[in-house]
Scaffold this active site. Structure first.
Site, PDB file in Angstrom:
ATOM      1  N   GLY A  16       0.834  -1.202   0.000  1.00 33.87           N
ATOM      2  CA  GLY A  16       0.000   0.000   0.000  1.00 33.87           C
ATOM      3  C   GLY A  16       0.871   1.254   0.000  1.00 33.87           C
ATOM      4  O   GLY A  16       1.934   1.263   0.614  1.00 33.87           O
ATOM      5  N   ARG A  84       4.474 -16.510  -5.695  1.00 39.80           N
ATOM      6  CA  ARG A  84       3.130 -17.111  -5.742  1.00 39.80           C
ATOM      7  C   ARG A  84       2.255 -16.179  -6.559  1.00 39.80           C
ATOM      8  O   ARG A  84       1.351 -15.536  -6.041  1.00 39.80           O
ATOM      9  CB  ARG A  84       2.593 -17.267  -4.306  1.00 39.80           C
ATOM     10  CG  ARG A  84       1.573 -18.336  -4.171  1.00 39.80           C
ATOM     11  CD  ARG A  84       1.254 -18.685  -2.724  1.00 39.80           C
ATOM     12  NE  ARG A  84       0.155 -19.626  -2.718  1.00 39.80           N
ATOM     13  CZ  ARG A  84      -1.127 -19.282  -2.733  1.00 39.80           C
ATOM     14  NH1 ARG A  84      -1.475 -18.016  -2.693  1.00 39.80           N
ATOM     15  NH2 ARG A  84      -2.069 -20.217  -2.760  1.00 39.80           N
ATOM     16  N   GLY A 119       6.384  -2.703   3.177  1.00 41.86           N
ATOM     17  CA  GLY A 119       6.000  -3.189   4.498  1.00 41.86           C
ATOM     18  C   GLY A 119       6.298  -4.672   4.662  1.00 41.86           C
ATOM     19  O   GLY A 119       7.172  -5.223   3.984  1.00 41.86           O
ATOM     20  N   THR A 122       6.230  -6.927   1.428  1.00 40.90           N
ATOM     21  CA  THR A 122       7.356  -6.603   0.536  1.00 40.90           C
ATOM     22  C   THR A 122       8.658  -7.156   1.106  1.00 40.90           C
ATOM     23  O   THR A 122       9.499  -7.691   0.368  1.00 40.90           O
ATOM     24  CB  THR A 122       7.456  -5.065   0.360  1.00 40.90           C
ATOM     25  OG1 THR A 122       6.197  -4.591  -0.104  1.00 40.90           O
ATOM     26  CG2 THR A 122       8.534  -4.677  -0.636  1.00 40.90           C
ATOM     27  N   ILE A 143       1.859   3.028   6.891  1.00 40.55           N
ATOM     28  CA  ILE A 143       1.171   3.913   7.840  1.00 40.55           C
ATOM     29  C   ILE A 143       0.842   3.154   9.121  1.00 40.55           C
ATOM     30  O   ILE A 143       0.689   3.747  10.172  1.00 40.55           O
ATOM     31  CB  ILE A 143      -0.115   4.534   7.245  1.00 40.55           C
ATOM     32  CG1 ILE A 143      -1.166   3.481   6.907  1.00 40.55           C
ATOM     33  CG2 ILE A 143       0.183   5.427   6.063  1.00 40.55           C
ATOM     34  CD1 ILE A 143      -2.562   4.063   6.725  1.00 40.55           C
ATOM     35  N   ASP A 144       0.741   1.818   9.013  1.00 41.82           N
ATOM     36  CA  ASP A 144       0.323   1.022  10.184  1.00 41.82           C
ATOM     37  C   ASP A 144       1.392   0.945  11.279  1.00 41.82           C
ATOM     38  O   ASP A 144       1.107   0.545  12.400  1.00 41.82           O
ATOM     39  CB  ASP A 144      -0.024  -0.407   9.757  1.00 41.82           C
ATOM     40  CG  ASP A 144      -1.303  -0.481   8.944  1.00 41.82           C
ATOM     41  OD1 ASP A 144      -1.927   0.575   8.735  1.00 41.82           O
ATOM     42  OD2 ASP A 144      -1.675  -1.590   8.517  1.00 41.82           O
ATOM     43  N   GLY A 187      -5.329   0.006  10.338  1.00 41.43           N
ATOM     44  CA  GLY A 187      -4.575  -0.799  11.314  1.00 41.43           C
ATOM     45  C   GLY A 187      -5.187  -2.170  11.374  1.00 41.43           C
ATOM     46  O   GLY A 187      -6.180  -2.380  12.068  1.00 41.43           O
ATOM     47  N   ARG A 292      -3.743   7.461   3.908  1.00 40.05           N
ATOM     48  CA  ARG A 292      -2.545   7.103   3.131  1.00 40.05           C
ATOM     49  C   ARG A 292      -2.121   8.230   2.192  1.00 40.05           C
ATOM     50  O   ARG A 292      -1.098   8.126   1.518  1.00 40.05           O
ATOM     51  CB  ARG A 292      -2.828   5.839   2.311  1.00 40.05           C
ATOM     52  CG  ARG A 292      -3.057   4.607   3.157  1.00 40.05           C
ATOM     53  CD  ARG A 292      -2.262   3.421   2.681  1.00 40.05           C
ATOM     54  NE  ARG A 292      -2.516   3.102   1.313  1.00 40.05           N
ATOM     55  CZ  ARG A 292      -3.097   1.979   0.885  1.00 40.05           C
ATOM     56  NH1 ARG A 292      -3.499   1.085   1.771  1.00 40.05           N
ATOM     57  NH2 ARG A 292      -3.258   1.740  -0.380  1.00 40.05           N
TER      58      ARG A 292
HETATM   59  O1  F6P Z   1      -1.064  -1.887   5.160  1.00 43.42           O
HETATM   60  C1  F6P Z   1      -1.526  -0.620   4.934  1.00 43.42           C
HETATM   61  C2  F6P Z   1      -3.023  -0.595   4.755  1.00 43.42           C
HETATM   62  O2  F6P Z   1      -3.375   0.766   4.554  1.00 43.42           O
HETATM   63  C3  F6P Z   1      -3.829  -1.176   5.916  1.00 43.42           C
HETATM   64  O3  F6P Z   1      -3.939  -0.319   7.002  1.00 43.42           O
HETATM   65  C4  F6P Z   1      -5.147  -1.473   5.235  1.00 43.42           C
HETATM   66  O4  F6P Z   1      -5.831  -2.483   5.907  1.00 43.42           O
HETATM   67  C5  F6P Z   1      -4.727  -1.923   3.872  1.00 43.42           C
HETATM   68  O5  F6P Z   1      -3.457  -1.349   3.629  1.00 43.42           O
HETATM   69  C6  F6P Z   1      -5.696  -1.541   2.776  1.00 43.42           C
HETATM   70  O6  F6P Z   1      -5.299  -2.073   1.564  1.00 43.42           O
HETATM   71  P1  F6P Z   1      -5.911  -1.654   0.157  1.00 43.42           P
HETATM   72  O7  F6P Z   1      -5.150  -0.452  -0.327  1.00 43.42           O
HETATM   73  O8  F6P Z   1      -5.682  -2.833  -0.726  1.00 43.42           O
HETATM   74  O9  F6P Z   1      -7.348  -1.336   0.352  1.00 43.42           O
END
Ligand code: F6P
Length: 365
Positions: A16, A84, A119, A122, A143-144, A187, A292
């Site tokens: 993300g 995978r 993160g 990755t 961000i988490d 989170g 984000r």
């Molecule tokens: O890992 C970062 C994050 O923003 C999480 O907090 C959230 O659950 C997830 O990514 C959301 O992912 P996506 O961008 O696929 O909706």
């Protein structure tokens, strides 16, 4: 035998996106070109670009004016795992190991090292590539703030700032309407954003995945506030928060993604539960991907610049297969294999939890 001198590197952003990615890319590219005269390549869209051989040379000027810009100029993907890789075959999804193809793409491009900014997912993939003999260096993003081994990831500070501003705004409308407002933040498995933004925004209740809550305890707490004349309450809930005897609220499943579960929706669930047991009016706000976006805070810009610069310095000193980290206020690194498959959750005795409890914030238990 002495290690081969690094002459060409590639940089990619995976998972993300988050504020500060461009600041890292800028620091990596500028340090690599300015100080070491390296050839630098940018991989498009994370590991997907490696699989599909989508890379381009990055020049010094390509990274001008991006320090303050959110997102990533390289693009990213959180659905492509080269070990995978999901391929649609008729109605079914098949999973193939295409990692050799990625190694070949880098070798044919004459690339000596890959900098992976990302993160947990990755880094787990980067660790697998290291086992295959690639020289990799990780930079911790999310961000988490849940990446194992580092005290902090870049992006977290900006997300907390965004969430806090939202909580502040919700506060005034909650107080005007005498309502219970639930603010759902991101989170998945770690409640760092909820904890820090909740404390910063003066939340009355903070719900995090690490401390499963009891709905009745939240209702009792809110009613007690009401009895004391506080006719509104603010609840900050991490998307991964769940009741003691309940499950996380899954909003969708992404077929083929390394971590297919996407959360979201605990806020409205809580709003209904609290309205029912208190008789008070409740509303929920889901902040979602807003957290984000945006320009990184000065803290994240400086952290990202330090991380990007350190990644190049460590590579040029001959280090490989490590993650750059900030530990006890100092920049250092730890082996990727120690990071892979682990996440950093909030310890129950964390000082911020103790401080929150001391000012009478409830964790819903
Ligand atoms: O890992 C970062 C994050 O923003 C999480 O907090 C959230 O659950 C997830 O990514 C959301 O992912 P996506 O961008 O696929 O909706």
């Amino acid at each position: 035998m002495a290690a081969k001198r690094i002459q060409s590197i590639a940089v990619m952003t995976g998972g993300g996106d988050c504020p500060g990615l461009n600041a890292v890319i800028r620091a990596v590219v500028k340090t690599a070109i300015n100080k070491y005269r390296l050839n630098v390549w940018g991989v498009r869209d994370g590991y997907l670009g490696l699989i599909e051989n989508r890379m381009e040379r990055l020049a010094y000027n390509d990274v001008s004016n991006i320090l303050t810009v959110g997102g990533t100029i390289l693009g990213t993907s959180n659905t492509a795992n080269p070990f995978r890789f999901a391929v649609q075959s008729g109605p079914r999804m098949q999973y193939k190991d295409v990692s050799d193809r990625c190694v070949r793409v880098l070798a044919e491009g004459g690339i000596d090292a890959l900098i992976c900014i990302g993160g947990d997912g990755t880094m787990a993939t980067a660790a697998e590539f290291a086992k295959k003999g690639l020289t990799v260096m990780g930079v911790p993003k999310t961000i988490d703030n849940d990446l194992y081994g580092t005290d902090v990831t870049f992006g977290f500070h900006t997300a907390v700032t965004t969430a806090t501003e939202a909580i502040d705004k919700v506060h005034t409308t909650a107080s005007s309407h005498h309502r219970i407002m639930i603010v759902e933040v991101m989170g998945r498995y770690a409640g760092w954003i909820a904890l820090y933004a909740g404390v910063a925004g003066g939340a009355d209740v903070i719900l995090i995945p690490e401390i499963p809550y009891e709905p009745q305890a939240i209702c009792d707490y809110v009613l007690e506030r009401s009895r004391r004349g506080k006719r509104f309450s603010i609840v900050v809930a991490a998307e991964g928060a769940r009741a003691k005897d309940g499950q996380m609220v899954v909003s969708k499943r992404i077929a083929g993604s390394p971590d297919p579960i996407r959360l979201g929706g605990i806020g409205p669930v809580l709003a209904d539960q609290i309205a029912e047991c208190t008789g008070l009016e409740c509303r929920a706000v889901i902040l979602g991907h807003v957290q984000r976006g945006g320009t990184p805070t000065p803290y994240d810009r400086t952290l990202a610049t330090n991380f990007g610069h350190t990644a190049i310095e460590l590579l040029m000193k001959g280090q490989k297969d490590h993650l750059v980290v900030l530990k006890d206020g100092r920049l250092s690194s730890i082996p990727l294999r120690r990071v892979a498959g682990r996440i950093k959750t909030v310890p129950h005795n964390h000082e911020m939890i103790r401080a929150a409890r001391a000012v009478n914030t409830s964790f819903g238990i």
